[in-house]
Design an enzyme around this catalytic site. Structure first.
Site, PDB file in Angstrom:
ATOM      1  N   ASP A  35       9.183   2.774   2.166  1.00 29.10           N
ATOM      2  CA  ASP A  35       8.012   3.583   2.504  1.00 29.10           C
ATOM      3  C   ASP A  35       7.710   3.377   3.989  1.00 29.10           C
ATOM      4  O   ASP A  35       7.168   2.355   4.389  1.00 29.10           O
ATOM      5  CB  ASP A  35       6.821   3.150   1.636  1.00 29.10           C
ATOM      6  CG  ASP A  35       5.553   3.952   1.951  1.00 29.10           C
ATOM      7  OD1 ASP A  35       5.516   4.634   3.002  1.00 29.10           O
ATOM      8  OD2 ASP A  35       4.600   3.887   1.150  1.00 29.10           O
TER       9      ASP A  35
ATOM     10  N   LYS B 217       2.223  10.887   7.413  1.00 30.27           N
ATOM     11  CA  LYS B 217       1.366  10.621   8.572  1.00 30.27           C
ATOM     12  C   LYS B 217       1.838  11.330   9.858  1.00 30.27           C
ATOM     13  O   LYS B 217       1.637  12.523   9.983  1.00 30.27           O
ATOM     14  CB  LYS B 217       1.193   9.117   8.761  1.00 30.27           C
ATOM     15  CG  LYS B 217       0.382   8.501   7.598  1.00 30.27           C
ATOM     16  CD  LYS B 217      -0.283   7.191   7.929  1.00 30.27           C
ATOM     17  CE  LYS B 217      -1.330   6.829   6.901  1.00 30.27           C
ATOM     18  NZ  LYS B 217      -0.878   5.960   5.836  1.00 30.27           N
TER      19      LYS B 217
ATOM     20  N   PHE C 283       0.863  -1.186   0.000  1.00 27.92           N
ATOM     21  CA  PHE C 283       0.000   0.000   0.000  1.00 27.92           C
ATOM     22  C   PHE C 283       0.894   1.228   0.000  1.00 27.92           C
ATOM     23  O   PHE C 283       1.657   1.454   0.939  1.00 27.92           O
ATOM     24  CB  PHE C 283      -0.947   0.047   1.202  1.00 27.92           C
ATOM     25  CG  PHE C 283      -1.849   1.256   1.128  1.00 27.92           C
ATOM     26  CD1 PHE C 283      -3.012   1.224   0.372  1.00 27.92           C
ATOM     27  CD2 PHE C 283      -1.505   2.454   1.755  1.00 27.92           C
ATOM     28  CE1 PHE C 283      -3.823   2.351   0.257  1.00 27.92           C
ATOM     29  CE2 PHE C 283      -2.316   3.583   1.632  1.00 27.92           C
ATOM     30  CZ  PHE C 283      -3.468   3.520   0.888  1.00 27.92           C
TER      31      PHE C 283
HETATM   32  C1  LIG Z   1      -1.060   6.015   4.377  1.00 24.99           C
HETATM   33  C2  LIG Z   1       0.051   5.492   3.550  1.00 24.99           C
HETATM   34  C3  LIG Z   1       0.394   6.089   2.320  1.00 24.99           C
HETATM   35  C4  LIG Z   1      -0.407   7.219   1.707  1.00 24.99           C
HETATM   36  O1  LIG Z   1      -0.442   8.353   2.503  1.00 24.99           O
HETATM   37  P1  LIG Z   1      -1.574   9.486   2.210  1.00 24.99           P
HETATM   38  O2  LIG Z   1      -1.186  10.607   3.120  1.00 24.99           O
HETATM   39  O3  LIG Z   1      -2.886   8.858   2.575  1.00 24.99           O
HETATM   40  O4  LIG Z   1      -1.476   9.829   0.776  1.00 24.99           O
HETATM   41  C5  LIG Z   1       1.480   5.588   1.631  1.00 24.99           C
HETATM   42  N1  LIG Z   1       2.189   4.564   2.111  1.00 24.99           N
HETATM   43  C6  LIG Z   1       1.896   3.952   3.282  1.00 24.99           C
HETATM   44  C7  LIG Z   1       2.740   2.823   3.772  1.00 24.99           C
HETATM   45  C8  LIG Z   1       0.804   4.380   4.029  1.00 24.99           C
HETATM   46  O5  LIG Z   1       0.471   3.762   5.164  1.00 24.99           O
END
Ligand SMILES: *Cc1c(COP(=O)(O)O)cnc(C)c1O
Length: 408
Positions: free
Chosen positions: A225, A254, A140
């Protein structure tokens, strides 16, 4: 207006791209939130980890208010006094050379993709438009069209194509598959160190180290990520610190925004970051003084309050207590720090059923997929508050077990 009115109005005028629990939140303080009827809940999701420092953290609030007396959003057409300080601290904590500020996580991912491809052409010498990025199955990385284009979840992709390619997927945590997939046209391997949205999926110990060595050997960028796993969530400041010194590229978001404002970043070595020249990339709001002041304070809180240490200690405690629960509904408990998944036996109940029952007891969680309940409270939570939460989980599971026995 009562709860039903709020829900009806939101449903009438807002796109149905979420399936919220039927609770209307109107107030927040620390780990607690309140609904429109005045009921109090423990936030055991913390906005998918964005609120790791607790709701309306007084230090974050003060950083915002102080900045509001000084300067708002000038755009990066000009230098400002805050961005350099924020970037310096972020680079110091992560061990990276440079950062590029964006707002949302998905934008940071897009930035990494651009950087990796340009590095592939200009430094590695890959032929024009041939660069490939390898990703993990079950990933994700956000919701932009490029990013959902390499998702392995059909629901994230359905009818949003055509997708422009340039990505290849290997099973998450499979070092042999990664080795086989790498070709001279591979510019990067992009992955989460632990997969959050997929259900807190933890690879074998040593995998990150193996990936780092493999990428080095093949001149492939290793990009992590850590938008959800970073900023203390797994019991270290960044999840990669459990195994390696640093990756080649790092994505944060986040919790970097202190729970109140979108702040994200792509971090990399000078060699990689220098592929960006003026005009090649940007963001109107990215790195503005408010974002920088908040991001800086979020990092100071991470350090001053040892959020990573707390996450390690209390996460271990929460996991042990959950493992002690004897319920036919639980098939597995796993996690890292205060980031714990409870798998529900699909023959007995859905994760959604469990979350709705927990809501009745004052504990707000959200299912991810059909079978996983994710626990990710603010890292500012105390042991006593965790004890209270465990009691609610135990009660709900025991009531659901009893209801099942009656039916049988
Ligand atoms: C939440 C998340 C994203 C996307 O972040 P947004 O601020 O919602 O665009 C990307 N990678 C990971 C691992 C995430 O948990």
């Amino acid at each position: 207006m009562n709860t039903k009115d709020y829900i009806d109005r939101e449903n009438q005028y807002v796109a149905h791209n979420y399936h919220p629990l039927p609770v209307v939140l109107t107030k927040a303080d620390g780990i607690w939130v309140w609904d429109a009827d005045g009921n109090k809940y423990l936030d055991f999701l913390s906005a998918y980890s964005a609120v790791s420092a607790g709701h309306l953290n007084p230090r974050i609030k003060k950083a915002l208010m102080d900045q509001m007396d000084e300067m708002d959003v000038p755009s990066r057409a000009f230098y400002t006094d805050k961005l350099g300080e924020f970037a310096e601290m972020l680079c110091g904590l992560t061990g990276m050379d440079k950062m590029l500020p964006m707002n949302t996580g998905a934008e940071a991912v897009e930035t990494a993709i651009k950087a990796a491809r340009r590095w592939g052409y200009e430094t590695k010498g890959i032929a024009k438009d041939k660069a490939k990025i390898i990703v993990s199955s079950g990933n994700f990385h956000g919701r932009t069209t490029t990013v959902v284009g390499f998702s392995s979840d059909a629901e994230y992709r359905r009818d949003f194509g055509p997708f422009d390619g340039g990505f290849e997927t290997v099973p998450f945590g499979d070092i042999d598959a990664l080795e086989k997939a790498i070709t001279p046209e591979t510019c990067a391997f992009l992955t989460e160190p632990i997969q959050g949205e997929s259900g807190i999926i933890i690879p074998d110990q040593g995998w990150l180290k193996q990936v780092q060595e493999l990428c080095k050997k093949n001149n492939v960028l290793f990009i992590l990520d850590e938008i959800q796993s970073g900023i203390g969530r797994t019991g270290k400041n960044f999840a990669f610190q459990h195994e390696i010194d640093k990756p080649d590229g790092l994505l944060l978001g986040k919790a970097l925004g202190g729970g109140i404002y979108p702040v994200s970043a792509f971090l990399a070595s000078t060699e990689v970051m220098d592929v960006f020249d003026p005009g090649s990339h940007g963001s109107t709001f990215g790195g503005n003084p408010i974002a920088a002041a908040i991001g800086l304070e979020a990092l100071r809180i991470l350090e001053d309050e040892d959020l990573a240490g707390k996450s390690a200690e209390l996460g271990g405690y929460l996991k042990d207590k959950l493992l002690e629960i004897n319920s036919s509904l639980i098939t597995e408990i796993r996690g890292a720090g205060l980031w714990i998944a409870m798998d529900i036996n699909p023959a007995k109940a859905t994760a959604r059923n469990v979350c709705e029952s927990l809501q009745q007891k004052g504990l707000l969680c959200k299912e991810t997929h059909e079978t996983v309940v994710r626990f990710a409270p603010p890292l500012t939570i105390t042991k006593d508050e965790i004890d209270w939460a465990i009691e609610q989980v135990r009660n709900v599971l025991s009531e659901m077990d009893h209801a099942q026995q009656k039916q049988a």
